[in-house]
Design a protein around this motif. Sequence first.
Motif, PDB file in Angstrom:
ATOM      1  N   LEU A  13       2.258 -41.347 -13.642  1.00  0.00           N
ATOM      2  CA  LEU A  13       2.571 -40.113 -14.364  1.00  0.00           C
ATOM      3  C   LEU A  13       2.598 -38.878 -13.472  1.00  0.00           C
ATOM      4  N   LEU A  14       2.065 -38.991 -12.273  1.00  0.00           N
ATOM      5  CA  LEU A  14       2.072 -37.873 -11.319  1.00  0.00           C
ATOM      6  C   LEU A  14       3.243 -37.956 -10.344  1.00  0.00           C
ATOM      7  N   GLY A  15       4.088 -38.975 -10.516  1.00  0.00           N
ATOM      8  CA  GLY A  15       5.222 -39.161  -9.615  1.00  0.00           C
ATOM      9  C   GLY A  15       4.840 -39.804  -8.298  1.00  0.00           C
ATOM     10  N   LYS A  16       3.652 -40.384  -8.242  1.00  0.00           N
ATOM     11  CA  LYS A  16       3.150 -41.037  -7.031  1.00  0.00           C
ATOM     12  C   LYS A  16       3.111 -42.542  -7.246  1.00  0.00           C
ATOM     13  N   PRO A  17       2.853 -43.330  -6.181  1.00  0.00           N
ATOM     14  CA  PRO A  17       2.798 -44.788  -6.356  1.00  0.00           C
ATOM     15  C   PRO A  17       1.760 -45.196  -7.410  1.00  0.00           C
ATOM     16  N   LEU A  18       2.146 -46.140  -8.247  1.00  0.00           N
ATOM     17  CA  LEU A  18       1.294 -46.651  -9.310  1.00  0.00           C
ATOM     18  C   LEU A  18       0.057 -47.311  -8.716  1.00  0.00           C
ATOM     19  N   SER A  23       2.471 -50.246 -20.482  1.00  0.00           N
ATOM     20  CA  SER A  23       2.543 -49.285 -19.381  1.00  0.00           C
ATOM     21  C   SER A  23       1.405 -48.274 -19.329  1.00  0.00           C
ATOM     22  N   ILE A  24       0.574 -48.206 -20.374  1.00  0.00           N
ATOM     23  CA  ILE A  24      -0.477 -47.185 -20.420  1.00  0.00           C
ATOM     24  C   ILE A  24      -1.810 -47.805 -20.031  1.00  0.00           C
ATOM     25  N   CYS A  25      -2.360 -47.348 -18.922  1.00  0.00           N
ATOM     26  CA  CYS A  25      -3.670 -47.804 -18.468  1.00  0.00           C
ATOM     27  C   CYS A  25      -4.731 -46.990 -19.193  1.00  0.00           C
ATOM     28  N   SER A  26      -5.546 -47.675 -19.973  1.00  0.00           N
ATOM     29  CA  SER A  26      -6.569 -47.007 -20.778  1.00  0.00           C
ATOM     30  C   SER A  26      -7.948 -47.541 -20.472  1.00  0.00           C
ATOM     31  N   VAL A  27      -8.920 -46.711 -20.751  1.00  0.00           N
ATOM     32  CA  VAL A  27     -10.321 -47.120 -20.767  1.00  0.00           C
ATOM     33  C   VAL A  27     -10.624 -47.361 -22.239  1.00  0.00           C
ATOM     34  N   VAL A  28     -10.672 -48.632 -22.639  1.00  0.00           N
ATOM     35  CA  VAL A  28     -10.791 -48.923 -24.066  1.00  0.00           C
ATOM     36  C   VAL A  28     -12.159 -48.525 -24.611  1.00  0.00           C
ATOM     37  N   THR A  29     -12.157 -48.149 -25.865  1.00  0.00           N
ATOM     38  CA  THR A  29     -13.368 -47.736 -26.573  1.00  0.00           C
ATOM     39  C   THR A  29     -13.633 -48.722 -27.711  1.00  0.00           C
ATOM     40  N   ASP A  30     -14.871 -48.741 -28.202  1.00  0.00           N
ATOM     41  CA  ASP A  30     -15.180 -49.578 -29.364  1.00  0.00           C
ATOM     42  C   ASP A  30     -14.300 -49.212 -30.551  1.00  0.00           C
ATOM     43  N   THR A  31     -14.116 -47.920 -30.750  1.00  0.00           N
ATOM     44  CA  THR A  31     -13.301 -47.458 -31.869  1.00  0.00           C
ATOM     45  C   THR A  31     -11.880 -47.994 -31.768  1.00  0.00           C
ATOM     46  N   PHE A  32     -11.286 -47.907 -30.580  1.00  0.00           N
ATOM     47  CA  PHE A  32      -9.924 -48.415 -30.400  1.00  0.00           C
ATOM     48  C   PHE A  32      -9.880 -49.927 -30.584  1.00  0.00           C
ATOM     49  N   LEU A  33     -10.844 -50.644 -30.009  1.00  0.00           N
ATOM     50  CA  LEU A  33     -10.840 -52.105 -30.117  1.00  0.00           C
ATOM     51  C   LEU A  33     -10.926 -52.554 -31.580  1.00  0.00           C
ATOM     52  N   ILE A  42      -5.787 -43.461 -17.911  1.00  0.00           N
ATOM     53  CA  ILE A  42      -5.957 -43.291 -16.464  1.00  0.00           C
ATOM     54  C   ILE A  42      -4.583 -42.927 -15.903  1.00  0.00           C
ATOM     55  N   ILE A  43      -4.410 -41.656 -15.631  1.00  0.00           N
ATOM     56  CA  ILE A  43      -3.106 -41.089 -15.264  1.00  0.00           C
ATOM     57  C   ILE A  43      -2.506 -41.776 -14.028  1.00  0.00           C
ATOM     58  N   GLU A  44      -3.314 -42.001 -13.009  1.00  0.00           N
ATOM     59  CA  GLU A  44      -2.818 -42.568 -11.739  1.00  0.00           C
ATOM     60  C   GLU A  44      -2.369 -44.021 -11.880  1.00  0.00           C
ATOM     61  N   SER A  45      -2.830 -44.678 -12.952  1.00  0.00           N
ATOM     62  CA  SER A  45      -2.520 -46.100 -13.155  1.00  0.00           C
ATOM     63  C   SER A  45      -1.583 -46.344 -14.330  1.00  0.00           C
ATOM     64  N   THR A  46      -1.120 -45.272 -14.961  1.00  0.00           N
ATOM     65  CA  THR A  46      -0.173 -45.389 -16.072  1.00  0.00           C
ATOM     66  C   THR A  46       1.244 -45.260 -15.535  1.00  0.00           C
ATOM     67  N   ASN A  47       2.060 -46.233 -15.885  1.00  0.00           N
ATOM     68  CA  ASN A  47       3.446 -46.295 -15.441  1.00  0.00           C
ATOM     69  C   ASN A  47       4.246 -45.164 -16.091  1.00  0.00           C
ATOM     70  N   LEU A  48       5.072 -44.519 -15.292  1.00  0.00           N
ATOM     71  CA  LEU A  48       5.905 -43.429 -15.798  1.00  0.00           C
ATOM     72  C   LEU A  48       6.783 -43.882 -16.970  1.00  0.00           C
ATOM     73  N   SER A  49       7.078 -45.173 -17.062  1.00  0.00           N
ATOM     74  CA  SER A  49       7.910 -45.667 -18.172  1.00  0.00           C
ATOM     75  C   SER A  49       7.258 -45.429 -19.531  1.00  0.00           C
ATOM     76  N   ALA A  50       5.954 -45.157 -19.562  1.00  0.00           N
ATOM     77  CA  ALA A  50       5.284 -44.850 -20.829  1.00  0.00           C
ATOM     78  C   ALA A  50       5.880 -43.615 -21.493  1.00  0.00           C
ATOM     79  N   THR A  51       6.461 -42.733 -20.683  1.00  0.00           N
ATOM     80  CA  THR A  51       7.037 -41.496 -21.228  1.00  0.00           C
ATOM     81  C   THR A  51       8.315 -41.757 -22.026  1.00  0.00           C
ATOM     82  N   GLN A  52       8.801 -42.985 -22.025  1.00  0.00           N
ATOM     83  CA  GLN A  52       9.914 -43.345 -22.906  1.00  0.00           C
ATOM     84  C   GLN A  52       9.454 -43.379 -24.362  1.00  0.00           C
TER      85      GLN A  52
END
Length: 121
Positions: A5-10, A38-48, A96-106
Amino acid sequence: MLVNLLGKPLKICGCSPKTGWYLDGYCKTDPSDLGNHSICSVVTDTFLKYTKSQGNNLIDPNLLMEFPGLKAGDHWCLCAERWEQARIDGVAPPVIIESTNLSATQVVPLDILKSFAFKII
């Protein structure tokens, strides 16, 4: 080169357990990945609990798929559509912005993804 998402290497999302469409730890996708993992997340109990209620059980192990199950704090490449649905329903996990693929913005606008950036406390 895959871009975050920062335009840098995934960067890698997670290896314990292995995540991603290719199970290589990266949130890479291709046209056969209909969920756009494409979205790298830190999962939470609520989300799970939420995603289980929506029919996608990420909590319980699946021995046939060699999937150990997730717990809060695990890093996981989520489907962009499921993450967006969770956001609308008020339960989206941090990104996690640095690990989320830019394709998520689709699917999800960049400013929204950035507003959910994981912050180390």
